[in-house]
Scaffold this active site. Structure first.
Site, PDB file in Angstrom:
ATOM      1  N   TYR B  58      16.963 -33.813 -65.495  1.00 53.32           N
ATOM      2  CA  TYR B  58      17.136 -35.206 -65.091  1.00 53.32           C
ATOM      3  C   TYR B  58      16.795 -36.070 -66.308  1.00 53.32           C
ATOM      4  CZ  TYR B  58      17.681 -38.721 -61.459  1.00 53.32           C
ATOM      5  OH  TYR B  58      18.133 -39.772 -60.706  1.00 53.32           O
ATOM      6  N   LYS B 113      35.198 -21.181 -44.295  1.00 59.53           N
ATOM      7  CA  LYS B 113      36.102 -21.105 -45.455  1.00 59.53           C
ATOM      8  C   LYS B 113      35.298 -21.158 -46.756  1.00 59.53           C
ATOM      9  CE  LYS B 113      40.643 -21.290 -45.863  1.00 59.53           C
ATOM     10  NZ  LYS B 113      41.696 -20.887 -44.929  1.00 59.53           N
ATOM     11  N   ASP B 156      43.808 -27.085 -41.850  1.00 51.35           N
ATOM     12  CA  ASP B 156      43.844 -27.460 -40.428  1.00 51.35           C
ATOM     13  C   ASP B 156      44.195 -28.937 -40.224  1.00 51.35           C
ATOM     14  OD1 ASP B 156      43.197 -24.839 -40.075  1.00 51.35           O
ATOM     15  OD2 ASP B 156      41.249 -25.157 -39.158  1.00 51.35           O
ATOM     16  N   ASP B 181      46.937 -23.556 -44.734  1.00 49.85           N
ATOM     17  CA  ASP B 181      47.676 -23.133 -43.533  1.00 49.85           C
ATOM     18  C   ASP B 181      49.148 -22.924 -43.836  1.00 49.85           C
ATOM     19  OD1 ASP B 181      45.480 -23.665 -41.344  1.00 49.85           O
ATOM     20  OD2 ASP B 181      45.498 -25.369 -42.704  1.00 49.85           O
ATOM     21  N   GLY B 215      56.292 -25.290 -37.842  1.00 49.56           N
ATOM     22  CA  GLY B 215      55.127 -26.101 -38.199  1.00 49.56           C
ATOM     23  C   GLY B 215      54.744 -25.811 -39.647  1.00 49.56           C
ATOM     24  N   ALA B 216      53.477 -26.075 -39.966  1.00 45.41           N
ATOM     25  CA  ALA B 216      53.011 -25.929 -41.345  1.00 45.41           C
ATOM     26  C   ALA B 216      53.298 -24.534 -41.883  1.00 45.41           C
ATOM     27  CB  ALA B 216      51.513 -26.221 -41.410  1.00 45.41           C
ATOM     28  N   ASN B 306      47.123 -16.234 -32.841  1.00 48.40           N
ATOM     29  CA  ASN B 306      45.782 -15.678 -32.690  1.00 48.40           C
ATOM     30  C   ASN B 306      45.029 -16.462 -31.629  1.00 48.40           C
ATOM     31  OD1 ASN B 306      43.937 -13.756 -33.453  1.00 48.40           O
ATOM     32  ND2 ASN B 306      43.867 -14.385 -35.587  1.00 48.40           N
TER      33      ASN B 306
END
Lengths: 408, 408
Positions: B58, B113, B156, B181, B215-216, B306
């Site tokens: 510091y 994650k 997500d 994703d 979708g994605a 899933n």
């Protein structure tokens, strides 16, 4: 790669890369060696070494935890890390004495702050340096990321923007928000002044104080000293004492003018110092010994500019009964690390939704009380390494939060 | 308190608090025990036990490092942690199969994650869950905090917003940005399909593929399969095959219509499956075994919903030569953890400014090659715990980045 060992190996390798020639440039300064590769890491609290671990830490097990929190949001306090993580947020506009050096250059300071949160309070902290200096954008950004954190430590944001940013975030967010350059400094200054008053045998409230500097720290110190019962305070900025007759005042300085300067000073800082009991230097620049010589008998000089105090400490010692600085190589170091780890730890332990003025006053008293009866002219604050401090501050802050009922 | 020991002690104490009665409710599910207190912590890489340590980590030492970075911004790569930290960013709108559960409930997934980034790639990662679902606000927030990180893993976020958010951040930021994703799934699907084609003795490019879901993940898988040379792909959403005659298409689906469906399907998913070589299920919902029965001899079924695959895996096995799912309790688990740790690690190691299509293709090949000659019907992808994978992916991605010259 084989897990942590190899991961660390890779990190080690990476830290080595790019040295060679470059290493020579920085080899003489050990500060660079300490910063090689950064000063922090994020680690899982549990290893993942089996399919069963994976199925609990990640899918499908994590889905059950997420579902439970979706149904009962308060479970996030128990089953996520967020309530125990502090974001150390800066836009890099007022970094140490270096000024507006931008987010990337500010990052080592924020990493250092995060190290101190961990070291002294056992809290995780994440540096967030921002690519914007716009008040609205900073407020919007911190508001957006707030669900990720249990507290927001604002850091090294220039005045007067820091006042508005903190005020708006405190209003919007239900978690502790504190601009440390204001309140961390104010808490430690009040703690030191409590003990300095004890050393010179004066009631705190009787002291006549002159504050040099009306930036983030100057304003916050003035406020906390008023709250602590000191009635006679004059605050000077670069144009002299802040008084109601001036027409160049920001809203914050208008507040200062309306709430200080009982004695009606209208001249310079040095004029106001004549006969004062306390000089609190938070401005940088230089104050001559001759000005200290005009102060009252047994006066107190806190000269906190770093690395060069406003008043030369040796000169100050000729006239003052107590001298404090921001320097680690001198006695009575006024260091924010005495306050912020324990303040956030206490607020988080209590589930506080804010850090109130009363919690800051309680923190100052707790710091002062660690010194207690041992107070003497060269020991008005504990060492920044005194491990008792953060625990004492945390306990006092948490007790105050619970007493005030500002908890979830 | 006395440093780490006491800090950990306090953390431990805190994790215990609030249990008692509450503990009973969650005692039957070990997933909750794993999540007690959260799954991550931030730690300093070096302890601070002396005034000398404090003065290097510091002030005043850190000021010299910050000054050096202010003068030479590229030194931030060496003397801060940012280049080696990934932000895992979510707005909580499309969390696992749970849908829009919000940021607090999404946090355990993002923490998981981050654990996987550390465990498999030795990277620090910080979950950032956002209190906004507005595209402009998400882009502004991530842009503002980007100087704090070396990569952005989007997670997500619901379609079609995820496409625009990723595209705009890729354009704005000079660091790797990837919506996992989409691309993590696509990379692992391509890896698995490479080996499945090998198992059934067919060239990859000859396969006729039907993708269930736009979708994605469906969009990204379609794109990577096109890039890998598969010419005959039909994509179905809930209204049937996406084709140029439909008037209900988003811009992304218009792109799909223009670039797929060489065979001119205009009916349902199940119609398109007749005679197909590959069914790739990314939609949830249910596909009957009778539809699989109409597929070509030696067909391949990847049914990734899933926890309940679109096609019952036992039924699929009656007709298909290779079956893969997202489930950890069955062979051939298509798990993103095979891709994202190594992809970010490789990009970061190379100093990549982006994750290009070529880098994703290289990652898929590297994953497939870990299986290599050992490929068989129940082993087309490595185990998610195979420690060779992240290293192989990182090496391939870094080499590709360097070859393409997309590095700092």
């Amino acid at each position: 790669m084989s897990g942590d060992q190899e991961g660390n190996q890779q990190r080690g390798d990476q830290r080595m890369s790019g040295q060679g020639e470059a290493a020579d440039r920085f080899a003489d300064d050990p500060a660079f060696a300490v910063h090689e590769g950064g000063k922090l890491e994020v680690r899982p609290t549990r290893r993942i070494t089996s399919i069963a671990d994976l199925a609990l830490t990640y899918t499908p097990g994590v889905a059950r935890v997420s579902s439970a929190i979706a149904a009962e949001p308060e479970l996030a306090r128990r089953f996520t890390w967020a309530p125990r993580v502090v974001a150390v947020v800066s836009d890099g506009t007022a970094v140490l004495g270096l000024g507006d050096i931008g987010p990337a250059a500010a990052l080592p300071v924020m990493e250092g702050k995060a190290c101190l949160f961990s070291e002294f309070a056992g809290l995780s902290a994440v540096p967030i340096v921002l690519a914007t200096t716009d008040v609205d954008e900073i407020v919007a950004t911190v508001t957006a990321l707030a669900p990720s954190f249990g507290g927001i430590n604002l850091e090294d944001i220039s005045a007067p923007r820091c006042f508005e940013i903190e005020a708006r975030l405190r209003e919007r967010l239900g978690i502790p928000v504190m601009h440390d350059d204001q309140h961390g400094t104010a808490i430690v200054v009040l703690a030191a002044l409590r003990n300095a008053a004890r050393v010179v045998g004066r009631p705190l409230g009787d002291l006549r104080v002159v504050v040099g500097g009306a930036g983030a720290a100057g304003v916050a110190c003035t406020k906390i000293l008023l709250e602590a019962g000191i009635g006679d305070i004059a605050v000077a900025d670069s144009r002299g004492v802040v008084h109601t007759g001036r027409e160049d005042l920001t809203p914050t300085k208008q507040w200062i003018a309306a709430n200080t300067n009982r004695a009606g000073h209208a001249g310079s800082l040095i004029d106001a110092m004549a006969g004062a009991d306390v000089y609190l230097g938070l401005s940088g620049g230089s104050v001559p010994g001759s000005a200290v010589a005009t102060m009252a008998e047994g006066c107190i000089v806190f000269s906190l500019a770093n690395p060069i105090p406003e008043v030369d400490p040796e000169v100050a010692a000729k006239y003052a009964a107590v001298v404090a600085t921001g320097r680690s190589d001198l006695p009575n170091q006024i260091n924010n690390v005495l306050a912020f780890p324990g303040v956030f730890r206490g607020a988080i332990d209590a589930g506080a939704t804010a850090i109130t003025e009363e919690m800051k006053l309680a923190a100052a008293t707790a710091i002062a009380d660690v010194v207690g009866d041992e107070a003497r002219s060269d020991y008005v604050v504990p060492s920044p390494l005194d491990r008792r401090v953060a625990a004492a501050v945390a306990e006092a802050v948490a007790a105050c939060a619970r007493e005030q009922g500002v908890t979830v």
